[in-house]
Scaffold this motif. Sequence first.
Motif, PDB file in Angstrom:
ATOM      1  N   THR A   1       0.812  -1.218   0.000  1.00  0.00           N
ATOM      2  CA  THR A   1       0.000   0.000   0.000  1.00  0.00           C
ATOM      3  C   THR A   1       0.845   1.267   0.000  1.00  0.00           C
ATOM      4  O   THR A   1       0.313   2.362   0.159  1.00  0.00           O
TER       5      THR A   1
ATOM      6  N   GLU B   1      -1.851   7.342  -3.167  1.00  0.00           N
ATOM      7  CA  GLU B   1      -2.119   8.726  -2.773  1.00  0.00           C
ATOM      8  C   GLU B   1      -3.403   8.870  -1.982  1.00  0.00           C
ATOM      9  O   GLU B   1      -3.516   9.733  -1.115  1.00  0.00           O
ATOM     10  N   GLY B   2      -4.406   8.052  -2.274  1.00  0.00           N
ATOM     11  CA  GLY B   2      -5.688   8.195  -1.597  1.00  0.00           C
ATOM     12  C   GLY B   2      -5.709   7.677  -0.176  1.00  0.00           C
ATOM     13  O   GLY B   2      -6.700   7.847   0.535  1.00  0.00           O
ATOM     14  N   MET B   3      -4.626   7.041   0.275  1.00  0.00           N
ATOM     15  CA  MET B   3      -4.558   6.513   1.638  1.00  0.00           C
ATOM     16  C   MET B   3      -3.864   7.494   2.563  1.00  0.00           C
ATOM     17  O   MET B   3      -2.961   8.218   2.145  1.00  0.00           O
ATOM     18  N   SER B   4      -4.271   7.466   3.832  1.00  0.00           N
ATOM     19  CA  SER B   4      -3.577   8.268   4.831  1.00  0.00           C
ATOM     20  C   SER B   4      -2.248   7.597   5.155  1.00  0.00           C
ATOM     21  O   SER B   4      -2.087   6.387   4.964  1.00  0.00           O
ATOM     22  N   PRO B   5      -1.259   8.357   5.656  1.00  0.00           N
ATOM     23  CA  PRO B   5       0.049   7.759   5.975  1.00  0.00           C
ATOM     24  C   PRO B   5      -0.043   6.583   6.933  1.00  0.00           C
ATOM     25  O   PRO B   5       0.735   5.631   6.830  1.00  0.00           O
ATOM     26  N   SER B   6      -0.992   6.600   7.864  1.00  0.00           N
ATOM     27  CA  SER B   6      -1.116   5.509   8.833  1.00  0.00           C
ATOM     28  C   SER B   6      -1.605   4.214   8.186  1.00  0.00           C
ATOM     29  O   SER B   6      -1.433   3.133   8.748  1.00  0.00           O
ATOM     30  N   GLN B   7      -2.227   4.316   7.016  1.00  0.00           N
ATOM     31  CA  GLN B   7      -2.751   3.138   6.337  1.00  0.00           C
ATOM     32  C   GLN B   7      -1.750   2.527   5.363  1.00  0.00           C
ATOM     33  O   GLN B   7      -1.973   1.434   4.853  1.00  0.00           O
ATOM     34  N   ARG B   8      -0.666   3.213   5.117  1.00  0.00           N
ATOM     35  CA  ARG B   8       0.310   2.712   4.146  1.00  0.00           C
ATOM     36  C   ARG B   8       1.287   1.759   4.822  1.00  0.00           C
ATOM     37  O   ARG B   8       1.345   1.651   6.030  1.00  0.00           O
TER      38      ARG B   8
ATOM     39  N   TYR C   1     -12.564  -1.969   1.927  1.00  0.00           N
ATOM     40  CA  TYR C   1     -11.879  -0.693   1.710  1.00  0.00           C
ATOM     41  C   TYR C   1     -10.957  -0.898   0.516  1.00  0.00           C
ATOM     42  O   TYR C   1      -9.916  -1.544   0.624  1.00  0.00           O
TER      43      TYR C   1
ATOM     44  N   TRP D   1      -9.882   4.722  -2.276  1.00  0.00           N
ATOM     45  CA  TRP D   1      -8.555   5.329  -2.334  1.00  0.00           C
ATOM     46  C   TRP D   1      -7.923   5.316  -3.718  1.00  0.00           C
ATOM     47  O   TRP D   1      -6.798   5.768  -3.910  1.00  0.00           O
TER      48      TRP D   1
END
Length: 401
Positions: free
Chosen positions: A250, A254-261, A362, A367
């Motif tokens: 992940t 770009e569509g993900m927040s940094p915590s989700q990557r 999700y 995203w």
Amino acid sequence: MNMNWFLSRTVRHATHMRKHVWKILSAQRDLLAPQAIAAVTAAMDDVRRVCEGKLDKKAVEAQMTSLETVANKWLKPYPNAALRENIEVLLVAVAVAMGIRTFIAQPFKIPTGSMQPTLYGVTSTDLRDQPDFEIPPAWKRYLLYWFTGVGYDHIVARADGELKYVEDSPKKFLLFNLKQTFQVGEETYTVMFPADSLLRRAGLLDGTRRFKKGDTILKLKSYSGDHLFVDRLTYNFRRPKRGEIIVFETNDIEGMSPSQRGQFYIKRMVAMGGEKVRIGDDRHLIINGRRLDASTPHFEGVYSFSPEVAPSDSQFSGHLNDTVARKYLPHSLAPLFPDENTEFTVPLNHYMVMGDNTVNSYDSRGWGPFPRQNVIGRSLFVYWPIGRQDGRPSRFGWGNR
């Protein structure tokens, strides 16, 4: 290799001995005098000639004895030779395993339910409100767990106390959870083969944290997520095909927040670079004006739903845009596809993916696309659980492909 090798065990032993001496000689060649190298080489040649000539067991045994004498005289002894050899074998095995994992097949555990009912993530049922539910005996629990992935946990407080310590994560062996401990008062409790996020699933992090002796601390039935091998080889020779289930990183989404990557996701690839994507109100994807249906390869299950049946969790229900999703859900599900007229063009060298559990996934509807270099591989083989899980069909094998 000659026929004597197949006909005589003595010849096979002599051949193995010669290879072993050759291996030591190769390792010590830069340390030995020319005289030593010549003597050992001559003895090895004698063994080879007698093995390849007319079959004579006594002659072979005599040359083996001669080779042993020469080797003991000229080769340098290794300290702890058996230990060194075992370590060498172990290192080779580890190197082979790492090579297979890196380039051929990598083990992966399904973390969530976004691909259900094709592939299952970890699910659980809190049984604290079912005091009459009988937990199976230990031998049966562990047998069920190792074959079907179904686990039962029942912990009763041995003394008054408050939940005050929990291990951050369970101790593992490879991808399998072995045990996890927590503390209530001064007592420490151990759960064998715990589910991921055990205490959250048991309702302890948000509910009662103080217990009296004899109280049920947790009573949980859990289903382990599918464990599978990811094929890392195929995509070195071709690109992913539409409908294949792929594992990807992940990072760089770009569509993900940094915590989700920085995680690994598994989804079904639905569109590739340059394609125009819409989601119809009939819950079918439309790619470059072409509607996908149950006759599209890899989508036979996804579009096997009946249009009269409302979409539901963990059932094949097609794909939902936001207009349809809001009829059944209290929250936005597909902000990039608010209605059936919205068309999204996938950037070049990117992919879009969606989960089979369309009401609880999700995915790229939220995203967007991701770079194709993020792809790790494709779903290959479910190796655990082996059997059915309380009515769920077994996914063991190649079927998920």
